[in-house]
Scaffold this motif. Structure first.
Motif, short mmCIF file in Angstrom:
data_model
loop_
_atom_site.label_atom_id
_atom_site.label_comp_id
_atom_site.label_asym_id
_atom_site.label_seq_id
_atom_site.Cartn_x
_atom_site.Cartn_y
_atom_site.Cartn_z
N LEU A 21 0.96 -1.25 -0.04
CA LEU A 21 -0.03 -0.11 -0.11
C LEU A 21 0.83 1.37 -0.04
N ALA A 22 2.03 1.18 0.91
CA ALA A 22 2.90 2.61 0.79
C ALA A 22 3.57 2.63 -0.51
N ALA A 23 3.80 1.51 -1.17
CA ALA A 23 4.42 1.73 -2.46
C ALA A 23 3.58 1.95 -3.49
N LEU A 24 2.17 1.74 -3.47
CA LEU A 24 1.26 1.97 -4.30
C LEU A 24 0.95 3.75 -4.06
N ARG A 25 1.06 3.98 -3.01
CA ARG A 25 0.72 5.57 -2.67
C ARG A 25 1.88 6.52 -3.03
N ALA A 26 3.04 5.85 -3.19
CA ALA A 26 4.30 6.41 -3.55
C ALA A 26 4.43 6.49 -5.31
N GLY A 27 3.50 5.95 -5.93
CA GLY A 27 3.41 6.04 -7.17
C GLY A 27 4.12 4.71 -7.97
N ALA A 28 3.94 3.47 -7.25
CA ALA A 28 4.48 2.36 -7.80
C ALA A 28 3.55 1.95 -9.00
N ALA A 29 4.15 1.01 -9.95
CA ALA A 29 3.42 0.96 -11.10
C ALA A 29 2.60 -0.44 -10.61
N CYS A 30 1.20 -0.87 -10.92
CA CYS A 30 0.54 -1.68 -10.75
C CYS A 30 -0.27 -2.31 -12.07
N VAL A 31 -0.59 -3.71 -11.87
CA VAL A 31 -1.29 -4.38 -12.82
C VAL A 31 -1.95 -5.60 -12.12
N VAL A 32 -3.53 -5.84 -12.56
CA VAL A 32 -4.23 -6.80 -12.37
C VAL A 32 -4.35 -7.67 -13.49
N TRP A 33 -4.07 -8.89 -13.50
CA TRP A 33 -4.34 -9.81 -14.71
C TRP A 33 -5.51 -10.35 -14.78
N ASP A 34 -6.23 -10.66 -16.13
CA ASP A 34 -7.38 -11.26 -16.37
C ASP A 34 -6.89 -12.68 -16.07
N GLY A 35 -8.08 -13.27 -15.91
CA GLY A 35 -7.91 -14.76 -15.78
C GLY A 35 -7.64 -15.22 -14.29
N THR A 36 -7.82 -16.67 -13.98
CA THR A 36 -7.53 -16.97 -12.49
C THR A 36 -6.74 -18.48 -12.82
N TYR A 37 -6.28 -18.46 -11.74
CA TYR A 37 -5.37 -19.86 -11.65
C TYR A 37 -5.67 -20.53 -10.13
N GLY A 87 12.08 -0.09 -8.63
CA GLY A 87 12.12 -1.41 -8.69
C GLY A 87 12.92 -2.20 -7.77
N ALA A 88 13.01 -1.56 -6.83
CA ALA A 88 13.72 -2.29 -5.55
C ALA A 88 12.69 -3.34 -4.81
N TRP A 89 11.42 -3.48 -4.77
CA TRP A 89 10.53 -4.31 -4.38
C TRP A 89 9.41 -4.79 -5.33
N SER A 90 8.88 -5.90 -5.54
CA SER A 90 7.95 -6.52 -6.09
C SER A 90 6.78 -7.06 -5.27
N PHE A 91 5.60 -6.63 -5.32
CA PHE A 91 4.43 -7.32 -4.46
C PHE A 91 3.56 -8.16 -5.27
N MET A 92 3.36 -9.32 -4.91
CA MET A 92 2.37 -10.24 -5.61
C MET A 92 1.21 -10.16 -5.10
N LEU A 93 -0.06 -9.81 -5.52
CA LEU A 93 -1.13 -9.87 -4.93
C LEU A 93 -2.16 -11.09 -5.69
N THR A 106 2.44 -10.64 -0.97
CA THR A 106 3.71 -10.96 -0.63
C THR A 106 4.58 -9.96 -1.37
N GLY A 107 5.87 -9.88 -0.75
CA GLY A 107 6.71 -8.92 -1.55
C GLY A 107 8.08 -9.48 -1.37
N VAL A 108 8.85 -9.35 -2.43
CA VAL A 108 10.17 -9.68 -2.41
C VAL A 108 11.37 -8.52 -3.03
N ARG A 109 12.41 -8.50 -2.40
CA ARG A 109 13.36 -7.38 -2.60
C ARG A 109 14.06 -8.03 -3.99
N ARG A 110 13.89 -7.00 -5.15
CA ARG A 110 14.52 -7.29 -6.31
C ARG A 110 15.93 -7.08 -6.00
N GLN A 111 16.79 -8.05 -6.70
CA GLN A 111 18.41 -7.73 -6.70
C GLN A 111 18.95 -7.11 -7.97
#
Length: 111
Positions: A21-37, A87-93, A106-111
């Motif tokens: 949420l903090a990343a989103l509010r700070a202008g992070a890029a976001c996407v939600v894909w169609d389809g389910t798994y 690009g330091a962090w990526s969060f999966m929703l 969940t989030g992971v620090r990108r190397q």
């Protein structure tokens, strides 16, 4: 999916959602894909990622919790991603099929 909707969904208060949420509010890029798994498929995949990140010492947030939640969720999930501006962090929703509820984050620090 609108940023406003994602902001509402991330109001859960767990560490990964707070950081996403903090990343989103700070202008992070976001996407939600169609389809389910199947959630169980993601639980297995992210359990492997958990082991990998632990072995490599990669910083994560909420990954163990996300694996548990996905393992218990018996419905398909939609995927979304938030990537911090630098690009330091990526969060999966992981969202319910209709996109109305956050199942796990969940989030992971990108190397």
């Amino acid at each position: 999916m609108e940023r406003r909707t994602l902001t509402r969904l991330l109001a859960g208060g767990d560490a990964a959602s707070v950081a996403a949420l903090a990343a989103l509010r700070a202008g992070a890029a976001c996407v939600v894909w169609d389809g389910t798994y199947p959630a169980g498929l993601h639980a297995r995949t992210y359990a492997r990622r958990l082991r990998h990140t632990r072995r490599r010492g990669i910083e994560t947030v909420g990954l163990e919790r996300a694996v548990r939640l996905l393992d218990r969720h018996d419905q398909p999930v939609r995927l979304g991603r938030i990537t911090t501006a630098g690009g330091a962090w990526s969060f999966m929703l992981f969202l319910t099929e209709d996109g109305d509820t956050l199942v796990a984050c969940t989030g992971v620090r990108r190397q």
